[in-house]
Design a protein around this motif. Structure first.
Motif, PDB file in Angstrom:
ATOM      1  N   THR A 131      15.790   5.965 -30.413  1.00 39.87           N
ATOM      2  CA  THR A 131      15.960   4.792 -29.547  1.00 39.87           C
ATOM      3  C   THR A 131      14.637   4.549 -28.838  1.00 39.87           C
ATOM      4  O   THR A 131      14.109   5.445 -28.170  1.00 39.87           O
ATOM      5  N   ILE A 132      14.107   3.356 -29.005  1.00 38.92           N
ATOM      6  CA  ILE A 132      12.850   2.971 -28.359  1.00 38.92           C
ATOM      7  C   ILE A 132      13.175   2.277 -27.037  1.00 38.92           C
ATOM      8  O   ILE A 132      13.964   1.338 -27.007  1.00 38.92           O
ATOM      9  N   GLU A 133      12.577   2.764 -25.956  1.00 35.36           N
ATOM     10  CA  GLU A 133      12.696   2.116 -24.650  1.00 35.36           C
ATOM     11  C   GLU A 133      11.338   1.503 -24.318  1.00 35.36           C
ATOM     12  O   GLU A 133      10.331   2.208 -24.281  1.00 35.36           O
ATOM     13  N   TYR A 134      11.325   0.167 -24.090  1.00 35.28           N
ATOM     14  CA  TYR A 134      10.029  -0.494 -23.859  1.00 35.28           C
ATOM     15  C   TYR A 134      10.186  -1.601 -22.822  1.00 35.28           C
ATOM     16  O   TYR A 134      11.134  -2.404 -22.870  1.00 35.28           O
ATOM     17  N   ASP A 135       9.239  -1.649 -21.885  1.00 33.39           N
ATOM     18  CA  ASP A 135       9.233  -2.689 -20.848  1.00 33.39           C
ATOM     19  C   ASP A 135       8.324  -3.834 -21.253  1.00 33.39           C
ATOM     20  O   ASP A 135       7.092  -3.709 -21.247  1.00 33.39           O
ATOM     21  N   TYR A 136       8.932  -4.964 -21.625  1.00 35.37           N
ATOM     22  CA  TYR A 136       8.196  -6.211 -21.772  1.00 35.37           C
ATOM     23  C   TYR A 136       8.052  -6.833 -20.379  1.00 35.37           C
ATOM     24  O   TYR A 136       8.742  -6.415 -19.436  1.00 35.37           O
ATOM     25  N   PRO A 137       7.172  -7.825 -20.216  1.00 32.36           N
ATOM     26  CA  PRO A 137       6.963  -8.399 -18.872  1.00 32.36           C
ATOM     27  C   PRO A 137       8.240  -8.920 -18.211  1.00 32.36           C
ATOM     28  O   PRO A 137       8.399  -8.803 -16.996  1.00 32.36           O
ATOM     29  N   GLU A 138       9.141  -9.494 -19.004  1.00 34.93           N
ATOM     30  CA  GLU A 138      10.323 -10.149 -18.446  1.00 34.93           C
ATOM     31  C   GLU A 138      11.611  -9.356 -18.586  1.00 34.93           C
ATOM     32  O   GLU A 138      12.630  -9.728 -17.997  1.00 34.93           O
ATOM     33  N   PHE A 139      11.604  -8.281 -19.365  1.00 36.62           N
ATOM     34  CA  PHE A 139      12.853  -7.538 -19.594  1.00 36.62           C
ATOM     35  C   PHE A 139      12.545  -6.141 -20.124  1.00 36.62           C
ATOM     36  O   PHE A 139      11.436  -5.873 -20.592  1.00 36.62           O
ATOM     37  N   HIS A 140      13.540  -5.288 -20.034  1.00 30.85           N
ATOM     38  CA  HIS A 140      13.462  -3.949 -20.630  1.00 30.85           C
ATOM     39  C   HIS A 140      14.244  -3.971 -21.939  1.00 30.85           C
ATOM     40  O   HIS A 140      15.398  -4.401 -21.977  1.00 30.85           O
ATOM     41  N   LEU A 141      13.612  -3.496 -23.002  1.00 32.17           N
ATOM     42  CA  LEU A 141      14.239  -3.461 -24.315  1.00 32.17           C
ATOM     43  C   LEU A 141      14.656  -2.034 -24.654  1.00 32.17           C
ATOM     44  O   LEU A 141      13.863  -1.098 -24.538  1.00 32.17           O
ATOM     45  N   SER A 142      15.898  -1.889 -25.072  1.00 34.62           N
ATOM     46  CA  SER A 142      16.398  -0.619 -25.599  1.00 34.62           C
ATOM     47  C   SER A 142      16.787  -0.873 -27.057  1.00 34.62           C
ATOM     48  O   SER A 142      17.705  -1.651 -27.339  1.00 34.62           O
TER      49      SER A 142
ATOM     50  N   PRO B 221      13.515  -5.802 -39.067  1.00 36.17           N
ATOM     51  CA  PRO B 221      14.603  -6.760 -38.855  1.00 36.17           C
ATOM     52  C   PRO B 221      15.767  -6.145 -38.079  1.00 36.17           C
ATOM     53  O   PRO B 221      16.030  -4.943 -38.164  1.00 36.17           O
ATOM     54  N   GLY B 222      16.453  -7.004 -37.341  1.00 38.26           N
ATOM     55  CA  GLY B 222      17.591  -6.573 -36.532  1.00 38.26           C
ATOM     56  C   GLY B 222      17.888  -7.615 -35.486  1.00 38.26           C
ATOM     57  O   GLY B 222      17.555  -8.788 -35.648  1.00 38.26           O
ATOM     58  N   GLY B 223      18.510  -7.207 -34.382  1.00 32.75           N
ATOM     59  CA  GLY B 223      18.817  -8.166 -33.333  1.00 32.75           C
ATOM     60  C   GLY B 223      19.740  -7.580 -32.282  1.00 32.75           C
ATOM     61  O   GLY B 223      19.948  -6.365 -32.216  1.00 32.75           O
TER      62      GLY B 223
ATOM     63  N   ASN C 113      18.020  -5.933 -18.846  1.00 31.12           N
ATOM     64  CA  ASN C 113      18.034  -4.965 -19.937  1.00 31.12           C
ATOM     65  C   ASN C 113      18.648  -5.599 -21.187  1.00 31.12           C
ATOM     66  O   ASN C 113      19.739  -6.174 -21.120  1.00 31.12           O
ATOM     67  N   ILE C 114      17.938  -5.527 -22.297  1.00 29.34           N
ATOM     68  CA  ILE C 114      18.434  -6.074 -23.559  1.00 29.34           C
ATOM     69  C   ILE C 114      18.593  -4.942 -24.560  1.00 29.34           C
ATOM     70  O   ILE C 114      17.662  -4.172 -24.791  1.00 29.34           O
TER      71      ILE C 114
END
Length: 321
Positions: A68-79, A34-36, A3-4
């Motif tokens: 807050t966007i919750e999204y599953d990329y192939p290698e990780f979950h992005l919050s 932009p962000g991080g 989770n990132i």
């Protein structure tokens, strides 16, 4: 799955938002806000200020949270916590991105967005859905704070302009407070709201059938002696508000009246889960010039009548066709 947690800034200026094209990695050339990453010990707001300073040199003020966007990329979950922001010092310099653009609302689909950012674009493109989601999820809380508020001074000011027993459209009726008041004084009232949950509650409060209808769905021709749009159409983006006014003008009878109100100021965007378009006297007078068939008969600034919110100001307007 890893989770990132990241933050993103929707920097806006003159009706446009700032986007950058990623300059590295698997998604090189794809566009994003932009962000991080949020570092240990940082709040999302602190992380965003630091990231923009590092990526773009400029200093920003972080404003309301959008979502807050919750999204599953192939290698990780992005919050991804997403905030409105504005530049307060410096120029935007591309230290990491390979390209950047200021995009209007109509240009948001002109670039290839990263998947998670595309989720945010969908929200930004349909702010009405965000606002209606808020009201459907918080209807009981909203009604508890508005249903019993004393508003008769302004209601009576409006009714004094209409023929006795005239027909009124309560355009975004909320709890049904004003509909109930108008009915009690012998007026014929149609009540509508875009929130299904509020329609249910207002129906119980007023004893009439409250129609579920979006502002954009108004389709009436010289039907109403008056339209009551109290703290309702303020949720419409300014780019869409003109078409709503055209519908209201068509819906009132010749020489009919419209009452409406907006939060006082020059802000436009999301506040605490809802979209707002604010006006001052001068900005509204500029806006209304688009409608030669509508004139301002009275305007005034008032304090919020809800307990504990007297420091909030409202622009009240009575308009005539």
């Amino acid at each position: 799955m890893k989770n990132i947690k990241v933050v993103a800034a929707v920097i806006r200026e003159n009706g446009k938002v700032f986007a950058t094209a990623r300059g590295y990695g698997e998604y090189k050339g794809w566009w994003e806000f932009p962000g991080g990453k949020i570092e240990a010990g940082e709040t999302p707001e602190q992380a965003l200020i630091r990231e923009i300073r590092e990526e773009l040199t400029a200093e920003i003020a972080v404003e309301d949270k959008i979502t807050t966007i919750e999204y599953d990329y192939p290698e990780f979950h992005l919050s991804m916590d997403c905030f409105w922001a504005r530049i307060i010092n410096g120029e935007l310099v591309l230290n990491e991105a390979e390209d950047a653009r200021w995009l209007s609302r109509e240009e948001l689909d002109s670039v290839r967005w990263l998947p998670a950012d595309l989720e945010l674009i969908n929200i930004l493109s349909d702010q009405s859905a965000v606002t209606l989601k808020y009201y459907n999820e918080n209807a009981d809380l909203f009604v508890s704070g508005t249903a019993d508020v004393e508003f008769s001074e302004i209601e009576d000011k409006f009714l004094a302009l209409l023929p006795e027993g005239g027909r009124i459209l309560d355009f975004g009726c909320g709890s049904g407070r004003d509909t109930k008041y108008f009915i009690g004084r012998g007026y014929d009232v149609d009540a509508v709201d875009g929130s299904e949950k509020l329609c249910e509650i207002a129906g119980r409060n007023t004893g009439i059938a409250v129609r579920h209808m979006l502002f954009s769905e108004l389709d009436a021709d010289a039907v109403y002696d008056g339209i009551w749009a109290c703290s309702s159409i303020l949720h419409v983006p300014k780019t869409e508000l003109a078409s709503i006014f055209e519908k209201m003008i068509r819906a009132v009878k010749p020489a009919g009246y419209i009452y409406t109100s907006f939060k006082y100021g020059e802000f436009e965007g999301c506040r605490k889960g809802r979209y707002f378009t604010d006006f001052t006297e001068s900005t509204f007078e500029t806006f209304i010039k688009k409608f030669p068939g509508l004139k301002i008969t009275e305007e005034w600034v008032s304090s919020d009548v809800r307990p504990g919110r007297g420091d909030e100001k409202w622009l009240n307007l009575i308009l005539q066709k």
